[in-house]
Design an enzyme around this catalytic site. Structure first.
Site, PDB file in Angstrom:
ATOM      1  N   THR A 134     -30.429  -8.473   6.295  1.00 33.25           N
ATOM      2  CA  THR A 134     -30.946  -9.601   5.520  1.00 33.25           C
ATOM      3  C   THR A 134     -31.149 -10.765   6.472  1.00 33.25           C
ATOM      4  OG1 THR A 134     -29.860  -8.898   3.470  1.00 33.25           O
ATOM      5  CG2 THR A 134     -30.514 -11.200   3.625  1.00 33.25           C
ATOM      6  N   LYS A 213     -35.538 -10.141  -1.586  1.00 32.57           N
ATOM      7  CA  LYS A 213     -34.079 -10.152  -1.467  1.00 32.57           C
ATOM      8  C   LYS A 213     -33.537 -11.586  -1.485  1.00 32.57           C
ATOM      9  CE  LYS A 213     -29.792  -9.186  -0.449  1.00 32.57           C
ATOM     10  NZ  LYS A 213     -29.324  -8.478   0.735  1.00 32.57           N
ATOM     11  N   LYS A 288     -24.730 -17.469   4.108  1.00 35.99           N
ATOM     12  CA  LYS A 288     -25.820 -17.147   5.028  1.00 35.99           C
ATOM     13  C   LYS A 288     -27.115 -16.873   4.277  1.00 35.99           C
ATOM     14  CE  LYS A 288     -27.118 -13.187   6.224  1.00 35.99           C
ATOM     15  NZ  LYS A 288     -27.347 -11.796   6.676  1.00 35.99           N
TER      16      LYS A 288
END
EC number: 1.1.1.31
Length: 338
Positions: A134, A213, A288
């Site tokens: 990611t 995502k 994050k």
């Protein structure tokens, strides 16, 4: 790491993406005597690689690579039947493999690994790189451009959702971004991803998987805080936690954070909150992903009204509860209430 190989990135996300229904199976069979590569045996990568190992043909070889030698040795010990070897580094692994899967923490790690992979060139091969990390879409496009320009192979982004539990159970959902200029590329990637998960959403061109995502995890970050606040509020008003949770889950407040990952200990026995917030999706990872979503939104000129507040909550929560599941936000709110 030198990033000279990464040319000026695309400065805006794709204006439109074609969305297809999730695919569950791909009819073609896997090639025999193939070599697979897996880089990054972290909390997510390790169980993903285990599922891959258990499902590819016994005649195949799986090469693994991780900066932690103890982890690679542990993976070797747990193996049975399939030929598993530890590669000398990312370049060696990629040179010998037809399919390479990467699962790494941050954009800089992905760039570092692909710098090592591409440095010096690779022998010609019908090679597919699937990056399940990611990271931000712009960094991913930079890496994809470097892979394609050097003729090393094809590159797709395929971040996943489902956490460590989903990675272990093989029930992950993957968000796939694959170039439409390469016929059959998305289908080939889906076939591989379904060895480690149960759904693959092809969201559009390369980078679109990451856009999907980050949008999802931005929503999850806000949803988790709201659930924790609502539960804390109801409990402080004297409501029974389990009854409150059941009521919410049969009403309009129902969501993944209330039903599956409820932040109050004892409400959902299988949730991290019921085991002192151990395991699950770490608060640092949520912080994050939220940062990456905010940065990507800024690049596209998109307004996010709740982002700054949410970032502050996760920043303070991580400071007090490092290493815990992100639902520990509830404890942070509870202890801050008078």
């Amino acid at each position: 790491m030198s990033t000279s190989m990464f040319k000026t990135p695309l400065r805006r996300l794709l204006a439109t993406t074609s969305v297809h229904a999730p695919r569950r199976a791909f009819s073609t069979t896997l090639p025999r005597d193939a070599t697979w590569g897996f880089i990054g045996l972290g909390k997510m990568g390790y169980p993903m690689a285990k599922n891959l190992r258990s499902k590819i043909p016994q005649s195949d070889t799986l090469l693994i690579c991780d900066s932690n030698s103890e982890v690679t040795q542990q993976f070797l010990k747990e193996g049975s039947g399939l030929k598993v070897e530890v590669a000398g580094g990312p370049h060696e692994l990629a040179a010998e493999s037809e399919t390479i899967i990467t699962s790494l923490p941050e954009p800089r790690h992905v760039k570092d690994v692909f710098h090592l992979i591409l440095k010096g060139g690779l022998p010609t091969k019908d090679r597919l790189f699937i990056d399940c990390s990611t990271i931000d879409p712009i960094s991913s496009r930079e890496v994809a451009n470097a892979v394609h320009c050097t003729g090393a192979g094809k590159f797709v982004d395929a971040p996943m959702s489902g956490g460590v539990v989903g990675a272990s159970a093989g029930t992950l959902t993957f968000m796939l971004g694959a170039s439409s200029k390469s016929p059959g590329l998305a289908q080939r990637a889906e076939q591989v991803l379904l060895l480690m998960g149960k759904k693959v959403w092809h969201l559009g061109e390369q980078g679109a998987g990451l856009s999907g995502k980050l949008a999802n995890n931005y929503l999850l970050a806000i949803q988790n805080i709201a659930t924790a606040e609502a539960m804390n509020l109801g409990i402080r008003w004297g409501l029974d936690p389990k009854t409150l949770g059941q009521m919410i889950n049969s009403s309009t407040g129902r969501c993944w954070s209330s039903e599956v990952n409820n932040p109050v200990p004892g409400v959902v026995e299988t949730a991290p909150a019921s085991r002192d917030y151990a395991g699950g999706f770490g608060v640092s990872l949520m912080k994050k992903d939220l940062r990456l979503a905010v940065e990507a939104a800024r690049e596209s000129g998109t307004q996010l009204k709740l982002a700054e507040t949410a970032q502050g909550v996760y920043e303070e929560t991580e400071g007090g509860y490092p290493g815990k599941d992100f639902s520990v936000v509830y404890r942070y709110l509870q202890e801050g209430s008078r």
